[in-house]
Design an enzyme around this catalytic site. Structure first.
Site, mmCIF file in Angstrom:
data_model
loop_
_atom_site.group_PDB
_atom_site.id
_atom_site.type_symbol
_atom_site.label_atom_id
_atom_site.label_comp_id
_atom_site.label_asym_id
_atom_site.label_seq_id
_atom_site.Cartn_x
_atom_site.Cartn_y
_atom_site.Cartn_z
ATOM 1 N N CYS A 70 0.842 -1.198 0.000
ATOM 2 C CA CYS A 70 0.000 0.000 0.000
ATOM 3 C C CYS A 70 0.876 1.245 0.000
ATOM 4 C CB CYS A 70 -1.020 -0.023 1.133
ATOM 5 S SG CYS A 70 -0.345 -0.240 2.785
ATOM 6 N N ARG A 71 0.616 2.202 0.897
ATOM 7 C CA ARG A 71 1.272 3.513 0.802
ATOM 8 C C ARG A 71 2.688 3.551 1.347
ATOM 9 N NH1 ARG A 71 -4.230 6.145 3.029
ATOM 10 N NH2 ARG A 71 -5.213 6.684 1.029
#
Length: 222
Positions: free
Chosen positions: A179-180
């Site tokens: 993800c981020r």
């Protein structure tokens, strides 16, 4: 100017950079900008801040030479300046915190460790598995972030869509989720949920920004 004055001038400038990242909201804004260029309005919504507060934090980051701006019509868009170095700075900050700050270690153990005790997949290991076609790559970020840039061949499935899209995920091969960044909870939550349903899934060691900052290939929507 004496050599002592030169050194002090350098340290003074470095202190401005340190002060610029010395607030949790500004660290979060950097994380969002590491996904791609954003307007003040978008950043305010993502960070849950007012427009005025977001603008103030962005101006401090700009004075610290950590972000830069581009005007498009009525909107001012922000992006990371020296993206590779800025992402590396946050990664180094995280490493120091995990090693030296008891509160950070406790959170890593109580929350992140409880959801995924397995060692994450390194970038080098993932590249080998992708080359051999041995893994399904799962991007858990929102669709707009995925469109700004993602790992090649990744399947975008935001965390909120997992339940209704389970049929799209293979049970006969390993899944690697990202993800981020290293503290993004999306991949930890997805790993816990999918393992409980019998999927073979591990996390990437960090996230999209670190992959991009390492100079590895990325894809983006046309």
């Amino acid at each position: 100017m004496s050599t002592i004055s030169l050194k002090q001038a350098i340290y003074s400038s470095l202190a401005e950079v340190a002060q610029a990242i010395g607030h949790p909201h500004r660290l979060e804004l950097i994380e969002h900008l590491a996904q791609g260029r954003r307007s003040v309005e978008e950043l305010a919504g993502l960070a849950g801040l007012t427009f005025a507060n977001t603008s103030r934090h962005l101006q401090i980051l700009r004075r610290g030479r950590l972000v830069e701006t581009e005007r498009r019509g009525k909107h001012v868009l922000y992006s990371l300046a020296s993206e590779t170095e800025t992402v590396g700075l946050l990664k180094a900050l995280g490493s120091v915190g995990e090693r030296n700050v008891a509160e950070v270690r406790q959170i890593m153990t109580d929350y992140f460790g409880a959801r995924d005790a397995l060692a994450p997949v390194s970038r080098e290991e993932l590249m080998l598995r992708l080359r051999d076609g041995m893994v399904t790559l799962l991007d858990l970020r929102p669709e707009d972030e995925f469109a700004l840039g993602h790992l090649p061949g990744a399947l975008n499935m935001p965390l909120g869509d997992l339940e209704r899209r389970l049929s799209e995920l293979p049970k006969d091969r390993e899944i690697v989720a990202y993800c981020r960044g290293p503290y993004c909870i999306l991949s930890f939550e997805a790993v816990a949920a999918l393992r409980a349903r019998g999927y073979r899934i591990r996390r990437l060691e960090d996230g999209f920004p670190e992959w991009k900052a390492a100079g590895l290939a990325v894809e983006a929507a046309a």
